[in-house]
Design a protein around this motif. Structure first.
Motif, PDB file in Angstrom:
ATOM      1  N   ALA A 137       1.055  -1.019   0.568  1.00 54.36           N
ATOM      2  CA  ALA A 137      -0.339   0.129  -0.364  1.00 54.36           C
ATOM      3  C   ALA A 137       0.834   1.679   0.531  1.00 54.36           C
ATOM      4  CB  ALA A 137      -0.869   0.031   0.726  1.00 54.36           C
ATOM      5  N   ALA A 138       2.019   1.201   0.544  1.00 52.04           N
ATOM      6  CA  ALA A 138       2.691   2.125   0.368  1.00 52.04           C
ATOM      7  C   ALA A 138       3.822   2.541  -0.303  1.00 52.04           C
ATOM      8  CB  ALA A 138       3.685   2.246   1.932  1.00 52.04           C
ATOM      9  N   LEU A 139       4.052   1.395  -1.102  1.00 51.47           N
ATOM     10  CA  LEU A 139       4.608   1.912  -2.606  1.00 51.47           C
ATOM     11  C   LEU A 139       3.616   2.137  -3.252  1.00 51.47           C
ATOM     12  CD1 LEU A 139       6.960   0.756  -4.343  1.00 51.47           C
ATOM     13  CD2 LEU A 139       6.138  -1.355  -4.498  1.00 51.47           C
ATOM     14  N   VAL A 147       4.116   5.853  -5.514  1.00 48.93           N
ATOM     15  CA  VAL A 147       4.256   5.632  -6.797  1.00 48.93           C
ATOM     16  C   VAL A 147       3.586   6.457  -7.615  1.00 48.93           C
ATOM     17  CG1 VAL A 147       3.768   4.295  -8.970  1.00 48.93           C
ATOM     18  CG2 VAL A 147       5.285   3.434  -7.816  1.00 48.93           C
ATOM     19  N   GLY A 148       2.443   6.627  -7.015  1.00 51.08           N
ATOM     20  CA  GLY A 148       0.947   7.294  -7.276  1.00 51.08           C
ATOM     21  C   GLY A 148       1.237   9.054  -7.077  1.00 51.08           C
ATOM     22  N   ALA A 149       2.429   9.082  -6.245  1.00 49.76           N
ATOM     23  CA  ALA A 149       2.624  10.690  -5.990  1.00 49.76           C
ATOM     24  C   ALA A 149       3.755  10.712  -6.817  1.00 49.76           C
ATOM     25  CB  ALA A 149       3.559  10.942  -4.340  1.00 49.76           C
ATOM     26  N   LEU A 150       4.531   9.808  -6.676  1.00 49.88           N
ATOM     27  CA  LEU A 150       6.257  10.293  -8.002  1.00 49.88           C
ATOM     28  C   LEU A 150       5.130  10.689  -9.089  1.00 49.88           C
ATOM     29  CD1 LEU A 150       8.143   7.642  -7.074  1.00 49.88           C
ATOM     30  CD2 LEU A 150       8.206   9.982  -7.808  1.00 49.88           C
ATOM     31  N   ALA A 151       3.900   9.751  -9.791  1.00 48.08           N
ATOM     32  CA  ALA A 151       3.423   9.670 -11.202  1.00 48.08           C
ATOM     33  C   ALA A 151       2.774  11.220 -11.658  1.00 48.08           C
ATOM     34  CB  ALA A 151       2.622   8.535 -11.596  1.00 48.08           C
ATOM     35  N   LEU A 158       9.280   2.880   2.908  1.00 48.85           N
ATOM     36  CA  LEU A 158       9.686   1.837   2.476  1.00 48.85           C
ATOM     37  C   LEU A 158      11.169   1.162   2.985  1.00 48.85           C
ATOM     38  CD1 LEU A 158       9.030   3.751  -0.819  1.00 48.85           C
ATOM     39  CD2 LEU A 158       7.165   1.961  -0.046  1.00 48.85           C
ATOM     40  N   THR A 159      10.386  -0.170   3.762  1.00 48.18           N
ATOM     41  CA  THR A 159      11.564  -0.841   4.551  1.00 48.18           C
ATOM     42  C   THR A 159      12.059  -1.718   4.019  1.00 48.18           C
ATOM     43  OG1 THR A 159       9.471  -0.511   6.824  1.00 48.18           O
ATOM     44  CG2 THR A 159      12.079  -1.986   6.758  1.00 48.18           C
ATOM     45  N   THR A 160      13.260  -1.236   4.001  1.00 55.76           N
ATOM     46  CA  THR A 160      14.365  -2.284   3.757  1.00 55.76           C
ATOM     47  C   THR A 160      14.800  -3.414   4.159  1.00 55.76           C
ATOM     48  OG1 THR A 160      16.208  -0.857   3.328  1.00 55.76           O
ATOM     49  CG2 THR A 160      14.944  -0.119   1.987  1.00 55.76           C
ATOM     50  N   SER A 161      15.862  -4.077   3.865  1.00 57.81           N
ATOM     51  CA  SER A 161      16.200  -5.109   4.525  1.00 57.81           C
ATOM     52  C   SER A 161      18.242  -4.892   4.321  1.00 57.81           C
ATOM     53  CB  SER A 161      16.359  -6.972   4.886  1.00 57.81           C
ATOM     54  OG  SER A 161      16.644  -7.531   5.112  1.00 57.81           O
ATOM     55  N   SER A 162      18.906  -5.896   4.885  1.00 64.12           N
ATOM     56  CA  SER A 162      20.128  -6.024   4.018  1.00 64.12           C
ATOM     57  C   SER A 162      20.540  -6.872   4.664  1.00 64.12           C
ATOM     58  CB  SER A 162      20.961  -4.617   5.049  1.00 64.12           C
ATOM     59  OG  SER A 162      20.979  -4.958   6.642  1.00 64.12           O
ATOM     60  N   VAL A 199      14.350   1.262  -5.387  1.00 68.54           N
ATOM     61  CA  VAL A 199      14.245   2.109  -6.392  1.00 68.54           C
ATOM     62  C   VAL A 199      13.303   1.818  -7.928  1.00 68.54           C
ATOM     63  CG1 VAL A 199      15.838   3.447  -8.023  1.00 68.54           C
ATOM     64  CG2 VAL A 199      15.772   4.082  -5.345  1.00 68.54           C
ATOM     65  N   ASP A 200      13.921   0.454  -7.977  1.00 67.09           N
ATOM     66  CA  ASP A 200      13.048  -0.219  -9.029  1.00 67.09           C
ATOM     67  C   ASP A 200      11.698  -0.706  -9.552  1.00 67.09           C
ATOM     68  OD1 ASP A 200      15.978  -0.184 -10.350  1.00 67.09           O
ATOM     69  OD2 ASP A 200      16.327  -2.071 -10.101  1.00 67.09           O
ATOM     70  N   CYS A 201      11.910  -0.637  -8.084  1.00 62.63           N
ATOM     71  CA  CYS A 201      10.094  -1.016  -8.021  1.00 62.63           C
ATOM     72  C   CYS A 201       9.655   0.637  -8.491  1.00 62.63           C
ATOM     73  CB  CYS A 201       9.660  -1.710  -6.937  1.00 62.63           C
ATOM     74  SG  CYS A 201      10.407  -3.205  -6.712  1.00 62.63           S
ATOM     75  N   LEU A 202       9.644   1.632  -7.867  1.00 58.97           N
ATOM     76  CA  LEU A 202       9.151   3.011  -7.729  1.00 58.97           C
ATOM     77  C   LEU A 202       8.845   3.099  -9.515  1.00 58.97           C
ATOM     78  CD1 LEU A 202      10.434   4.865  -4.649  1.00 58.97           C
ATOM     79  CD2 LEU A 202       7.820   3.889  -4.936  1.00 58.97           C
TER      80      LEU A 202
END
Length: 287
Positions: A118-120, A124-128, A226-230, A251-254
């Motif tokens: 949902a956050a993604l 994406v909607g905001a960026l578009a 958007l939470t990342t792992s490491s 970043v690629d998903c966005l």
């Protein structure tokens, strides 16, 4: 283990820090203790011990105890010191490649599994629909930010990734409602990233945080997280470096999400950028 504890300690309570420092300082002794015994040794509760195990990346205390026992066995056997994660000083390069590839794959899988869909979608909607996009990051995170900006520029969006923290703040001052600001920080505590995002937030821009610590300071100024792992960090490969892989996935998903939503204008813009650079990739005439 010690490096992991140093990285995660700021996000722990004092009682959790005592547990973490104890297991890192004496893996063998801690592995011999039950959850009750470790709680008594550190003056905490069983619940605190279990929470600490989870923060350190283990499902529960049993898994942490097994990891500590394995670490103690390695130390007793005189195994070569680790350079990063499971990679030892004397490992052949072929083994290094295989181990790093496995870690990176797991890092990507963990990030994909934990990503808030949902956050993604909202980001994406905001960026578009954005008039302008600012991306803030320091060090390796700035490289990730530049990667996103390059992608967005090629599909016709106006985007910036200032590497200088002062410039980042002055850029953020110019943002308003309808703009998007993205902060990239694994720790969630990088002041030079938090400050411009705060300014953008206060100016009314939609704000997004790409971070490994969704409960970090950055969260208070982020509309979407958007939470990342490491991969497991070490002296030569700290979290800030290993987190880059998962940041690039986000970043690629966005980018793909934005390209999908704006396909009618994105596709021609992308084709035009390819055509503009085509002559630079053409084989040279050697006659």
């Amino acid at each position: 283990m010690a490096a992991k504890v140093r990285t995660l300690a700021p996000s722990m309570t004092r009682s959790m820090q005592r547990v973490a420092e104890t297991v890192a300082g004496d893996p063998a002794g801690s592995a011999a203790l039950t959850v009750t015994g470790l709680a008594e040794l550190t003056g905490t509760s069983e619940a605190t011990v279990v929470r600490t195990a989870r923060v350190l990346g283990y499902p529960g205390y049993r898994d942490l105890r097994l990891a500590l026992a394995a670490l103690a066995a390695e130390q007793a056997a005189g195994r070569a010191p680790a350079v990063t994660a499971d990679i030892a000083v004397d490992d052949p390069l072929a083994d290094v490649v295989a181990k790093l590839a496995q870690e990176e794959a797991q890092c990507l899988a963990d990030t994909a599994a934990g990503l808030d869909a949902a956050a993604l979608e909202a980001a994406v909607g905001a960026l578009a629909a954005a008039r302008r996009v600012d991306v803030y990051g320091i060090g390796a995170s700035n490289l990730v930010g530049q990667d996103l900006v390059q992608k967005l520029l090629r599909i016709g969006l106006i985007a910036h990734a200032p590497g200088d923290p002062h410039l980042a703040v002055t850029n953020a001052v110019q943002l308003r409602s309808g703009d998007v600001a993205i902060a990239i920080t694994h720790s969630g505590r990088t002041t030079d990233v938090i400050e411009p995002l705060r300014v953008a937030f206060e100016r009314g821009a939609t704000t997004v945080a790409i971070t490994g610590r969704p409960d970090g300071d950055i969260a208070q100024y982020a509309d979407h997280i958007l939470t990342t792992s490491s991969a497991r960090e070490s002296e030569l490969r700290p979290a800030a470096m290993s987190s880059r892989t998962s940041q690039l996935l986000v970043v690629d998903c966005l980018f793909i999400g934005v390209a999908q939503r704006t396909y009618e204008r994105a596709a021609p813009a992308l084709s035009a950028s390819y055509e503009a650079l085509a002559h630079r990739h053409a084989p040279r005439d050697r006659r």
